[in-house]
Scaffold this active site. Structure first.
Site, PDB file in Angstrom:
ATOM      1  CG  LEU A 259      -2.254  -0.717   1.106  1.00 15.56           C
ATOM      2  CD1 LEU A 259      -2.039  -2.217   1.054  1.00 15.56           C
ATOM      3  CD2 LEU A 259      -3.181  -0.363   2.260  1.00 15.56           C
ATOM      4  CG  ASP A 260       0.346   4.237  -2.879  1.00 10.54           C
ATOM      5  OD1 ASP A 260      -0.705   4.766  -2.457  1.00 10.54           O
ATOM      6  OD2 ASP A 260       0.468   3.829  -4.047  1.00 10.54           O
ATOM      7  CB  SER A 261       0.580   8.140   1.093  1.00  8.06           C
ATOM      8  OG  SER A 261       0.851   8.574  -0.225  1.00  8.06           O
TER       9      SER A 261
ATOM     10  N   GLY B 225       1.277   4.445  -6.333  1.00  8.32           N
ATOM     11  CA  GLY B 225       0.162   4.370  -7.275  1.00  8.32           C
ATOM     12  C   GLY B 225      -0.258   5.686  -7.912  1.00  8.32           C
TER      13      GLY B 225
END
Lengths: 87, 226
Positions: free
Chosen positions: A37-39, B150
């Protein structure tokens, strides 16, 4: 709600929202480095957790301390003990 | 780069609009990169560039690249088209080169909030400018790709543009991290088939970034275990 139930519900969120295989959802799994996961994904995670547990956690500073899946379980359990999670 | 870019821009700027000037600057940066990767490395470094969809132009798109070396940015010149790269803040601090990158509209992912990054990226794509991103953020230390950020995938989803995975291999020692010495070797750059918006429209941003990561990881594994 006990820790086991919380664990299952949080894992459901990861399975449904992020399509992460159940075998990867271990308490010690690091949310960023291992689960990927990223921010921005964390924002989606918070929304999904709020919906699942019917709580408001977006502005809770403790969210920033979360590193592992186990931290999320404990965080939700703390909210439960504080009476923030509806029965 | 400064010497290649500045004189033509000063001469042509009065008779060109801003958009055309930026286009010329970006093309000149591309030529500069080609001089570096084709000229200065010859004959010690062999460069193999393959394009799985040669001859097909899908218009403005997002190129997603694995990150192996400080030479990655120069290798993007092989695409030979108007592009803007998403970079960390440090390239902007390089004297002259940083100035050229800034006026070319390169995007500093570390210094802008996502909303601003998304807005600027969308504007570029709407103008027909493709964007190159290295979503690992920093160089992978071995052949395992790091997790992807992302942001660029969310931009691609919103703009409904194709995503083209670009796989780099062999340049991790050309030059090695912490060095500027080019060791002889072979660099491979492969432009893989595009993921069209129609093919990924039902993906979440998380699923999309991981799908592209899997594609690139499989390609790196194929090359580096051979």
């Amino acid at each position: 709600m006990n820790l086991e139930q919380i664990t299952k519900m949080v894992n459901d969120v990861f399975s449904v929202s992020f399509e992460i295989a159940p075998e990867r959802l271990k308490s010690e799994a690091k949310v960023f480095e291992e689960l990927g996961l990223d921010s921005l994904d964390v924002v989606d995670l918070v929304v999904a957790l709020q919906k699942k547990f019917k709580v408001q956690i977006r502005d809770d500073d403790r969210v920033r301390q979360i590193r592992t899946l186990g931290d999320i379980y404990q965080f939700i359990l703390t909210l439960e003990n504080e009476g923030h999670v509806p029965a | 780069m400064f010497l290649i870019v500045t004189p033509p821009v000063i001469v042509l700027r009065p008779c060109m609009g801003r958009r055309q000037t930026l286009r010329v600057i970006r093309i000149l940066i591309c030529w500069y990169g080609l001089i570096i990767v084709r000229g200065l490395t010859f004959p010690f470094v062999r460069l193999i560039y393959t394009d799985d969809e040669a001859g097909q132009d899908c218009g403005a798109c997002v190129y997603v690249c694995n990150h192996r070396s400080s030479s990655d940015g120069f290798l993007m010149a092989l695409l030979n088209r108007e592009v803007v790269q998403v970079v960390n803040n440090w390239p902007f601090k390089i004297p002259l080169m940083g100035w050229v990158a800034r006026i070319a509209g390169y995007l500093s992912i570390r210094t802008m909030p996502f909303e601003e990054f998304s807005k600027k990226s969308s504007e570029l794509l709407a103008q027909g400018v493709s964007i190159i991103a290295f979503p690992e953020g920093s160089r992978s230390v071995d052949k395992t790709l790091q997790q992807f950020n992302g942001a660029i995938f969310r931009v691609a989803q919103a703009a409904r543009v194709p995503i083209i995975p670009l796989c780099l291999s062999g340049n991790q020692t050309i030059p090695a991290k912490g060095s500027v010495v080019l060791t002889p070797g072979t660099i491979r750059v492969r432009k893989l088939p595009a993921l069209t918006w129609e093919s990924y429209q039902d993906f979440s941003a998380f699923k999309l970034k991981n799908r592209v990561r899997e594609i690139l990881q499989a390609e790196v594994n194929r090359w580096e275990s051979a």
